[in-house]
Design a protein around this motif. Structure first.
Motif, PDB file in Angstrom:
ATOM      1  N   THR B 230     -10.530  26.833  25.267  1.00 39.82           N
ATOM      2  CA  THR B 230      -9.430  26.738  26.217  1.00 39.82           C
ATOM      3  C   THR B 230      -8.357  25.829  25.622  1.00 39.82           C
ATOM      4  OG1 THR B 230     -11.036  26.865  28.001  1.00 39.82           O
ATOM      5  CG2 THR B 230      -8.812  26.136  28.595  1.00 39.82           C
ATOM      6  N   GLY B 231      -7.145  26.341  25.501  1.00 43.59           N
ATOM      7  CA  GLY B 231      -6.048  25.508  24.994  1.00 43.59           C
ATOM      8  C   GLY B 231      -5.248  24.943  26.154  1.00 43.59           C
ATOM      9  N   VAL B 232      -5.021  23.649  26.149  1.00 46.07           N
ATOM     10  CA  VAL B 232      -4.185  23.019  27.169  1.00 46.07           C
ATOM     11  C   VAL B 232      -3.068  22.279  26.447  1.00 46.07           C
ATOM     12  CG1 VAL B 232      -4.107  21.352  29.052  1.00 46.07           C
ATOM     13  CG2 VAL B 232      -6.135  22.785  28.741  1.00 46.07           C
ATOM     14  N   LYS B 247      -7.162  20.382  34.104  1.00 47.29           N
ATOM     15  CA  LYS B 247      -7.353  21.702  33.500  1.00 47.29           C
ATOM     16  C   LYS B 247      -8.478  21.636  32.454  1.00 47.29           C
ATOM     17  CE  LYS B 247      -5.796  25.949  32.385  1.00 47.29           C
ATOM     18  NZ  LYS B 247      -5.339  26.993  33.290  1.00 47.29           N
ATOM     19  N   LEU B 248      -8.480  20.580  31.667  1.00 40.05           N
ATOM     20  CA  LEU B 248      -9.535  20.421  30.667  1.00 40.05           C
ATOM     21  C   LEU B 248     -10.893  20.335  31.357  1.00 40.05           C
ATOM     22  CD1 LEU B 248      -7.727  17.873  28.322  1.00 40.05           C
ATOM     23  CD2 LEU B 248      -8.404  20.195  27.695  1.00 40.05           C
ATOM     24  N   VAL B 256     -13.729  18.076  23.749  1.00 41.47           N
ATOM     25  CA  VAL B 256     -12.277  18.271  23.702  1.00 41.47           C
ATOM     26  C   VAL B 256     -11.772  17.786  22.347  1.00 41.47           C
ATOM     27  CG1 VAL B 256     -10.044  17.609  24.687  1.00 41.47           C
ATOM     28  CG2 VAL B 256     -11.990  18.069  26.189  1.00 41.47           C
ATOM     29  N   ILE B 257     -11.020  18.659  21.665  1.00 40.68           N
ATOM     30  CA  ILE B 257     -10.407  18.292  20.393  1.00 40.68           C
ATOM     31  C   ILE B 257      -8.935  18.020  20.656  1.00 40.68           C
ATOM     32  CG2 ILE B 257      -9.832  19.090  18.059  1.00 40.68           C
ATOM     33  CD1 ILE B 257     -12.403  20.734  18.090  1.00 40.68           C
ATOM     34  N   MET B 272      -8.459  11.613  31.717  1.00 42.74           N
ATOM     35  CA  MET B 272      -9.773  12.256  31.821  1.00 42.74           C
ATOM     36  C   MET B 272     -10.778  11.246  32.356  1.00 42.74           C
ATOM     37  SD  MET B 272     -10.168  14.873  28.585  1.00 42.74           S
ATOM     38  CE  MET B 272      -9.705  13.793  27.246  1.00 42.74           C
ATOM     39  N   GLY B 273     -10.665  10.018  31.871  1.00 42.32           N
ATOM     40  CA  GLY B 273     -11.552   8.960  32.342  1.00 42.32           C
ATOM     41  C   GLY B 273     -11.403   8.725  33.837  1.00 42.32           C
ATOM     42  N   LYS B 274     -10.150   8.758  34.314  1.00 42.09           N
ATOM     43  CA  LYS B 274      -9.887   8.476  35.727  1.00 42.09           C
ATOM     44  C   LYS B 274     -10.504   9.508  36.661  1.00 42.09           C
ATOM     45  CE  LYS B 274      -5.642   5.892  35.254  1.00 42.09           C
ATOM     46  NZ  LYS B 274      -4.242   6.178  35.033  1.00 42.09           N
ATOM     47  N   ILE B 275     -10.585  10.780  36.204  1.00 45.60           N
ATOM     48  CA  ILE B 275     -11.182  11.786  37.094  1.00 45.60           C
ATOM     49  C   ILE B 275     -12.658  11.984  36.780  1.00 45.60           C
ATOM     50  CG2 ILE B 275      -9.051  13.017  37.646  1.00 45.60           C
ATOM     51  CD1 ILE B 275      -9.805  15.079  35.500  1.00 45.60           C
ATOM     52  N   GLY B 276     -13.224  11.079  36.022  1.00 46.35           N
ATOM     53  CA  GLY B 276     -14.659  11.109  35.785  1.00 46.35           C
ATOM     54  C   GLY B 276     -15.115  12.221  34.853  1.00 46.35           C
ATOM     55  N   TYR B 277     -14.211  12.663  33.971  1.00 48.05           N
ATOM     56  CA  TYR B 277     -14.564  13.717  33.016  1.00 48.05           C
ATOM     57  C   TYR B 277     -14.780  13.046  31.667  1.00 48.05           C
ATOM     58  CZ  TYR B 277     -13.816  17.928  30.108  1.00 48.05           C
ATOM     59  OH  TYR B 277     -13.935  18.949  29.204  1.00 48.05           O
ATOM     60  N   ALA B 278     -15.979  13.149  31.138  1.00 51.16           N
ATOM     61  CA  ALA B 278     -16.297  12.444  29.891  1.00 51.16           C
ATOM     62  C   ALA B 278     -16.873  13.383  28.838  1.00 51.16           C
ATOM     63  CB  ALA B 278     -17.277  11.307  30.177  1.00 51.16           C
TER      64      ALA B 278
END
Lengths: 300, 417
Positions: B230-232, B247-248, B256-257, B272-278
C-alpha cells in the motif's frame, strides 16, 4: 488509487477521520475566527494572521525553554503578548494607512507577514524545532476511535474559547460595542463608542486567537518560521467559506475544511488542497456571501 | 533570499564569454579519450602559451557552487552545505589545492525545484562556478540536469540517490550516494527475509524521490509474486500527517518503509505512535541524522535506517575521529550527525578530484582524471571508483537501528542479491 466504490461509506474509518478532522478543523476555526474578527472590526482582510501566530508561538517557545515556565503560564502570557502585539500593529500601522482602496491594507498585511517571517528567521533561525507537548500520556479510546491527549486539549480549548467569546459578544458592554462598530461605524461612533479602541481590541483578540492555534499546532507541525503557511491558507479559506462577516461562519468553515482535509487526505492525499479549494469555489458560486455570511450588495 | 547564504568577495575576474565555447571545443579535441593508465594523475591537457580561460578558475582561486534548503520541510539538510563550506575553509587554511583557494557559494532553494533552477543559473552564469558539489534533491537535480549537461558543468556528488544521475550516463555528473532503487530493494529484501515481514506499506514523498523508493519495493514484491504494497503519499507542502498515519494503519501492514525527508518522516512516525500503530519501520538513508530523534519522539525506537557512510559516532574508526576533530574546529555550531558527515565526505571527494586534476585546471581535465579514480579509500566513502562509463558511485549499504536517541549498527555492508 481513487477507488470510489459503493462501499466507501463503510470502508473508511469514519469515526477516526472525523475526530482527526475536527481537531484540525478546530485549529483552522480559531485562526479563521481571528481573521473574521479583525475584518469585522476594522474592515481589513489580514494576510498576516499566520505569521503573527507563528511569531507568538516562538515567544511561547522562548518562555517554555529559556524561562522554563509551565505550559499553562506560558500559554496565557503568550495570549497576552499576542493581544498587545495585535493591538500595536493596529495602532502603529493599520490605523495610519488609507483604506480608500482595498489594495493598500492587502499589501501592508502581506508585507507585515514577510517582515515577521524574516524577523523570526533572524531571531530564532530556520531550523525545525520540536515544540513541547502541553499534555503527555496515553490516548483516550472511544470504541475503536483514538483521541490523543493533544486532540482532546484542542477540543477543550476551542470549546472554552468559543463559549467565552460568545458570552463576551452577547452580554458584555465591550463586546456589544464591538458588534455595533462592525454593524455601523458611524452610528456606533455617534453613540459614544471609541472606534479606535474597538479596532485595537479587535486586532488584539484576533491575533491572540491565532497565537492559540500556533501553540496547539506546533507540537504536531513543529516550530519553524514557515509553520503556519498551510494552516493560515486553510483558515483564510475557512473564513471566506463561512462568509467573512460571520463569526459562527468562520467556525463552521474551519471545521468543514478540517474534515475535508482529513477524509481527502486519507483517500487521495495528493488532491487534499485541490478538493478543498474546489469546494470553496463551489460554495462561493452557489452562495456568494459564504455559508453563513450576508451577501452585501452596494447601491450605486 | 538567494544570495543570503552566499559568500561574496569583491574579486572580479576578466572573462571573455565568447572564448569559452571555443576553448571547450579546443580542449575536447586536445584531450581525446583517456589512454593513460588508471590512477595516473597526469595533468589533462598541455596548455598553449597563453593560460586558458576556464570558468571560475584563476591562478589563485577556483569557484565551486552548491544549492540546498536552508529552511522549509527539508531545512535540516542545510547542515550539509554549511559543513561543506567549513571543509573548504579548512582546505584554504592549509593553503588550498595546487596553489588555488576555493571560493564556495551555496544557494538556499528552500527545497523548491523552481528556486533551484534560478539558483543554478545564477551560479553558472553570474558566479561562473567551475564545478558544483552537493546540489541537493531529486526533483531539484532533475530540474537542472539538462542545463548542467548542456553547459558541461561538472557536478560531483549530487545530494540525492536518484538513479537518473547515472543512468543513462552523463559525462559531467558523478553520483556517490547509493541509489534509491538499490536502497529500497535492499530494505524490502531485508524485511521479507530477515524481519519476518508479511505485508508492507510505503510512506513516500509524491515526487521522483519517493516514487523511486515505492517502485523498487513494488518490483521486489512482484518478483516474489507477493501482493503489492500500500502506497501512502505526502506532498512537500503538507504539514499534518494524521490522515496518512491512519491510512497506513488501516492497510494492515506489519512493516512500513519510509521514503520521506526529515520533517514529514519524523511527523509520520510520531503520528503512528499517537494512534497506537507500531509496525516495523525501515527508512531510506535520507533521515540518517540524530535530528530525526527529536522530530519522531520515542515511536522511532527499533526503526532500521540504511546508511552507506560509516557510523558518524563510531570513534573506533580513525576516519570518524578525524571528522569529529574537524567538526570541533571548523563547524562547532553544527551537530555531529549523518548530514554534517555527508557534507564532510562531499568535501573530501571533491578535493581529491581537484588534486587529481592537477595545476592546469580545466573542466575536461577534471572529469578525465576523475574517470580514472579506482578504489579510492581516502574519504569516508568506504571505496569509490569511476570509469568513463560508470558514474554510479557506491553500491552497498548497511542497517542501523534507532535506539534511545542513537543509531546502533546492526548489519555489515550488504549488496543486492
Amino acid at each position: 488509487m481513487l477507488s470510489v466504490t459503493p462501499d466507501i461509506l463503510t470502508d473508511l474509518p469514519w469515526g477516526q477521520l472525523l475526530v482527526n478532522g475536527l481537531a484540525l478543523g478546530s485549529l483552522y476555526a480559531l485562526t479563521a475566527f481571528g481573521i473574521v474578527l479583525i475584518f469585522k472590526t476594522t474592515r481589513v482582510i489580514t494576510f498576516a494572521q499566520g505569521e503573527t501566530a507563528m511569531f507568538s508561538t516562538f515567544v511561547a517557545f522562548t518562555l517554555l525553554t529559556a524561562f522554563q515556565l509551565p505550559f499553562a503560564v506560558a500559554f496565557v502570557l503568550t495570549m497576552l503578548f499576542a493581544g498587545v502585539f495585535g493591538a500595536l500593529i493596529e495602532r502603529v500601522v493599520i490605523r495610519r494607512i488609507s483604506t480608500t482602496t482595498v489594495l493598500n491594507p492587502v499589501i501592508v498585511t502581506v508585507g507585515l507577514s514577510l517582515i515577521l517571517l524574516g524577523a523570526a528567521g533572524w531571531i530564532w533561525g530556520y531550523e525545525i524545532r520540536t515544540f513541547p507537548d502541553p499534555v503527555v500520556g496515553p490516548p483516550f479510546h472511544l470504541g475503536t476511535v483514538v483521541v490523543s491527549q493533544l486532540n482532546a486539549l484542542i477540543f477543550l480549548v476551542t470549546l472554552v474559547l468559543m463559549t467565552v467569546l460568545f458570552a463576551f459578544f452577547r452580554f458584555s458592554p465591550t463586546g456589544i460595542a464591538m458588534r455595533a462598530v462592525a454593524e455601523n461605524r458611524m452610528a456606533a461612533q455617534l453613540m459614544g463608542v471609541s472606534i479606535g479602541r474597538m479596532n485595537a481590541l479587535g486586532w488584539g483578540m484576533g491575533t491572540a486567537m491565532g497565537a492559540v492555534t500556533g501553540m496547539l499546532i506546533a507540537p504536531i507541525n513543529y516550530l519553524d518560521p514557515s509553520m503556519m503557511g498551510d494552516v493560515a491558507l486553510k483558515a483564510f479559506a475557512a473564513a471566506v467559506v463561512g462568509g467573512l462577516t460571520s463569526l459562527p461562519g468562520a467556525v463552521v468553515g474551519g471545521l468543514l475544511l478540517g474534515i475535508v482535509d482529513s477524509v481527502v487526505g486519507f483517500e487521495v492525499p495528493e488532491l487534499r488542497n485541490t478538493i478543498a479549494f474546489a469546494l470553496i469555489v463551489l460554495v462561493l458560486v452557489v452562495r456568494p456571501g459564504g455559508l453563513l455570511g450576508r451577501h452585501e450588495t452596494k447601491k450605486v | 533570499m538567494t544570495g543570503q547564504f552566499s559568500r561574496m568577495e569583491n574579486r572580479s575576474v576578466p572573462r571573455a564569454a565568447l572564448v569559452v565555447p571555443l576553448l571547450v571545443a579546443f580542449l575536447l579535441t586536445a584531450c581525446g579519450p583517456a589512454s593513460t593508465a588508471p590512477g595516473a594523475t597526469t595533468t589533462a591537457t598541455t596548455a598553449p602559451t597563453t593560460a586558458p580561460v576556464v570558468p571560475g578558475v584563476t591562478d589563485t582561486e577556483v569557484v565551486v557552487g552548491s544549492w540546498g534548503p536552508q529552511d522549509g520541510p527539508a531545512g535540516a539538510y542545510g547542515a550539509i552545505d554549511r559543513t561543506l563550506d567549513a571543509y573548504f575553509k579548512m582546505i584554504n587554511d592549509q593553503g588550498g589545492i595546487n596553489g588555488r583557494k576555493i571560493r564556495f557559494i551555496y544557494e538556499n532553494d528552500s527545497y523548491q525545484p523552481a528556486k533551484t533552477v534560478a539558483a543554478v543559473k545564477k551560479l553558472v552564469e553570474e558566479d561562473k562556478v567551475f564545478a558544483l558539489c552537493g546540489g541537493l534533491g531529486t526533483a531539484h537535480n532533475a530540474a537542472v540536469m539538462d542545463y548542467l549537461v548542456s553547459n558541461n558543468v561538472p557536478h560531483v556528488w549530487p545530494a540525492t540517490g536518484t538513479t537518473a544521475l547515472a543512468v543513462p550516463l552523463k559525462k559531467n555528473i558523478y553520483a556517490v550516494q547509493l541509489n534509491y532503487t538499490t536502497e529500497a530493494t535492499l530494505a524490502t529484501q531485508y524485511a521479507l527475509d530477515t524481519m519476518g515481514t508479511k505485508k508492507i506499506a510505503v510512506f513516500y514523498q509524491n515526487d521522483a524521490f519517493g516514487k523511486e523508493g515505492l517502485d523498487a519495493v513494488q518490483a521486489e514484491l512482484k518478483k516474489r509474486n507477493l501482493p503489492a504494497a500500500t502506497g501512502v503519499s505526502y506532498e512537500t507542502a503538507d504539514t499534518n500527517f494524521s490522515a496518512q498515519a491512519l491510512k497506513l494503519q488501516t492497510s494492515g501492514a506489519d512493516t512500513v518503509i519510509l521514503y520521506a525527508v526529515p520533517k514529514p518522516g519524523g511527523s509520520i512516525i510520531a503520528e503512528m505512535g499517537k494512534i497506537g500503530y507500531a509496525p516495523k519501520l525501515l527508512s531510506s538513508s535520507v533521515i540518517n541524522d540524530p535530528s530525526i530523534f527529536q522530530l519522531a519522539g520515542t515511536a522511532i525506537n527499533g526503526m532500521l535506517i540504511e546508511a552507506y557512510l560509516p557510523a558518524f559516532d563510531d570513534t573506533s574508526n580513525p576516519k570518524i575521529v578525524e571528522y569529529q576533530a574537524f567538526m570541533a574546529k571548523y563547524a562547532s555550531k553544527e551537530q555531529i550527525g549523518g548530514f554534517t558527515e555527508a557534507g564532510y565526505a562531499y568535501g573530501q571527494v571533491f578535493i581529491e578530484a581537484l588534486k587529481r586534476a592537477g595545476k592546469e585546471l580545466t573542466r575536461e581535465g577534471f572529469m578525465t582524471n576523475l574517470d580514472k579514480m579506482q578504489n579510492f579509500t581516502g574519504s569516508l566513502v568506504p571505496s569509490l571508483s569511476y570509469s568513463p562509463t560508470d558514474h554510479a558511485g557506491v553500491k552497498a549499504a548497511y542497517f542501523q537501528a534507532a535506539k534511545d536517541g542513537k543509531f546502533v549498527t546492526v548489519t555489515g555492508f550488504i549488496t543486492l542479491k
